[in-house]
Design a protein around this motif. Structure first.
Motif, PDB file in Angstrom:
ATOM      1  N   ASN A  32       0.684  -1.274   0.152  1.00 42.84           N
ATOM      2  CA  ASN A  32      -0.098   0.003  -0.055  1.00 42.84           C
ATOM      3  C   ASN A  32       0.975   1.346   0.036  1.00 42.84           C
ATOM      4  OD1 ASN A  32      -2.261  -1.326  -0.049  1.00 42.84           O
ATOM      5  ND2 ASN A  32      -3.080  -0.901   1.900  1.00 42.84           N
ATOM      6  N   THR A  63       5.434  -5.716  -5.165  1.00 37.55           N
ATOM      7  CA  THR A  63       4.518  -4.886  -4.312  1.00 37.55           C
ATOM      8  C   THR A  63       3.139  -5.504  -4.097  1.00 37.55           C
ATOM      9  OG1 THR A  63       3.383  -3.779  -6.355  1.00 37.55           O
ATOM     10  CG2 THR A  63       5.678  -2.631  -5.571  1.00 37.55           C
ATOM     11  N   HIS A  74      -0.790  -4.361  -3.193  1.00 31.90           N
ATOM     12  CA  HIS A  74      -1.795  -2.893  -2.819  1.00 31.90           C
ATOM     13  C   HIS A  74      -3.034  -3.392  -2.849  1.00 31.90           C
ATOM     14  CE1 HIS A  74      -0.754   1.437  -3.079  1.00 31.90           C
ATOM     15  NE2 HIS A  74      -2.205   1.396  -2.777  1.00 31.90           N
ATOM     16  N   ASP A  88      -7.933   0.918  -1.811  1.00 31.72           N
ATOM     17  CA  ASP A  88      -7.165   1.687  -0.619  1.00 31.72           C
ATOM     18  C   ASP A  88      -7.546   2.965  -0.738  1.00 31.72           C
ATOM     19  OD1 ASP A  88      -5.366   3.266   0.890  1.00 31.72           O
ATOM     20  OD2 ASP A  88      -3.570   1.965   0.241  1.00 31.72           O
ATOM     21  N   VAL A 119      -4.837   3.114  -5.467  1.00 33.32           N
ATOM     22  CA  VAL A 119      -4.021   2.011  -6.197  1.00 33.32           C
ATOM     23  C   VAL A 119      -3.149   2.694  -7.191  1.00 33.32           C
ATOM     24  CG1 VAL A 119      -5.859   1.445  -7.521  1.00 33.32           C
ATOM     25  CG2 VAL A 119      -4.153  -0.335  -6.895  1.00 33.32           C
ATOM     26  N   GLU A 146       0.569   2.592  -7.954  1.00 30.36           N
ATOM     27  CA  GLU A 146       1.239   1.437  -8.538  1.00 30.36           C
ATOM     28  C   GLU A 146       1.489   1.735  -9.961  1.00 30.36           C
ATOM     29  OE1 GLU A 146       2.538  -0.984  -6.715  1.00 30.36           O
ATOM     30  OE2 GLU A 146       1.675  -0.585  -4.808  1.00 30.36           O
TER      31      GLU A 146
END
Length: 488
Positions: free
Chosen positions: A193, A358, A360, A364, A369, A372
């Motif tokens: 995250n 990663t 995520h 979120d 997101v 990313e």
């Protein structure tokens, strides 16, 4: 806090790790009192010994925990499992927390939150950083320092992995870029995250929130209060508290009320603010706090009153009257030196030589997101796409994900580092059930997810579509400027 009698627990020979004799000697000296307290000025040659501390309840009896403070004043926490697998996780915490000094509780609290990593057999070390407030390179240096202190006290681990959550994702990524090329320092990076858009663009949605909120609410500041440019977040010396800010937000939008209890004006204000800024309603107050108190920290405390933020050229849409909004919203341009210093401190070049995994949450509400997508473009823009694997889950929280997924991610990263075989998102998703059998917290992977571009969520500023936001060449050029960046 009482010091546990570690001698009554499982003896240290039960640990499975390289350099066991070194660790035993250090611990023997620790408990026999033969290690002196080195003065701060001599910390490099004889670091102060760790203090045995109570572990989080979850780790009682399965790990030994220690606390200390480094020569820069950063408090730290370390944990070593009784059945250690010989590897270390170095953790970078999120935030940034605001305050003048290092908070001893911060790293201890994070150990409790990510105790799953110690459950999986990894030693764990985390720094609370030498002070509160923004400073990515400072936090990266303190993160690297806690790794060195662990090695000084317990011997060199077989492998060492970086973990960063939230803003700590930016810190861990910066640590990897800055120190990861040194032989034997780190073997891989786990970013969960993460706020990976960097400082020069990662706060643009909060810039938009700050000005859009003021356009509709007119109470931050009120007309009767001293006025200041909104890029300051709040004026220096203001006594406004988070609770006071929350009261102003409630006054304007009624965001905590049932919709039937809001006035028509409150509902319209809330609808317009959410539609224009694309900030989730459930984290609206948290984002406004960032756009107030963290902005004050960045502008007033770190950049000497200079403005790194701008919104000229941005067209706001989605309101009941976009023309009026765009005509009336406050506009400003950044000070070039302030933007340079924020970028140098916190933007990522993508030039990473380690395996980076990663994880995520797609929903979120704090670190969208789309961060990313920014990081993927950054790493690929640096020609290092071979070093990146990204995974996504159907979760909707920011501060913590499923323990099963953390354990699975760490195992996948470890296997990648050991074998050199890059895993696929689907293979990582498929392996999670093994860990969920132990932790039972669920596996929520969506191996086919690919986040849309960062600009689809956060309105880009002119020239803000290319990544990396700071190239390696620009970083080198800026590094030659005296006083560049944010002071520790």
């Amino acid at each position: 806090m009482t010091t546990p009698d570690l001698r009554r627990r499982t003896p240290w020979p039960a640990l499975r790790r390289p350099g066991q004799a070194v660790l035993s000697a250090v611990l023997a000296a620790l408990f026999l009192g033969t290690l002196g307290n080195a003065p701060a000025g001599h910390a490099r040659s004889a670091p102060p010994r760790p203090t045995a501390a109570d572990c989080p309840l979850r780790l009682t009896g399965t790990a030994r925990c220690y606390t200390g403070q480094d020569a820069n004043g950063a408090h730290w926490t370390m944990a070593v499992p009784v059945r250690w697998n010989g590897s270390l996780v170095v953790h970078a915490h999120g935030g940034p927390d605001l305050g003048d000094t290092s908070d001893p509780a911060r790293s201890a609290d994070d150990l409790e939150r990510w105790a799953v990593m110690v459950d999986e057999g990894y030693a764990w070390a985390g720094s609370a950083y030498r002070r509160g407030g923004f400073g990515t390179r400072m936090a990266a240096a303190d993160t690297e320092n806690v790794r060195r202190l662990f090695t000084d006290h317990f011997g060199r681990p077989g492998r060492t992995y970086l973990h960063g959550q939230s803003w700590g994702g930016d810190v861990a990524a910066k640590t990897a870029e800055t120190y990861g090329g040194r032989p034997g320092a780190y073997d891989g990076v786990l970013l969960t995250n993460g706020v990976l858009g960097g400082g020069s663009r990662g706060y643009d949605h909060r810039v938009d929130l700050r000005v859009v909120y003021q356009y509709y609410c007119r109470n931050h500041p009120r007309p009767t209060e001293p006025q200041y440019p909104l890029w300051q977040g709040v004026r220096a010396g203001s006594t406004l508290t988070p609770a006071g800010l929350g009261a102003r937000l409630e006054e304007c939008t009624g965001h905590t009320l049932d919709p039937a209890e809001r006035t028509a004006a409150q509902q319209r204000n809330l609808d317009d603010i959410l539609a224009v800024t694309r900030v989730p309603e459930r984290t609206l107050e948290a984002h406004l706090r960032f756009a107030t108190f963290t902005f004050r920290d960045i502008v007033t405390d770190r950049l000497g009153g200079r403005n790194p933020f701008g919104n000229r050229g941005v067209r706001y849409t989605g309101s009941h009257d976009d023309a009026a909004l765009n005509a009336g919203v406050e506009r400003f341009a950044p000070d070039p030196t302030a933007r340079r210093d924020l970028s140098y401190d916190s933007d990522l070049t993508g030039k990473v030589s380690l395996p980076v995994l990663t994880l995520h949450a797609i929903d979120d509400p704090t670190a969208f997101v789309e961060h990313e997508a920014a990081y993927r473009a950054t790493v690929h823009g640096a020609g290092r796409g071979r070093n990146l694997v990204q995974t996504f889950t159907k979760e909707s929280e920011h501060s913590g994900l499923s323990d099963s997924e953390y354990a699975n991610s760490l195992a996948a990263l470890d296997a990648w580092a050991r074998t050199g075989h890059k895993p696929s998102p689907r293979a990582i998703a498929d392996s999670c059930e093994r860990y969920d059998a132990t932790y039972g917290t669920g596996c929520f992977y969506d191996p086919d997810h690919r986040p849309p571009p960062y600009a689809s969520r956060v309105r880009p500023r002119p020239g803000g579509l290319d990544w990396p936001a700071m190239t390696a060449a620009r970083e080198r050029a800026w590094s030659r400027i005296g006083g560049v960046g944010i002071a520790p």
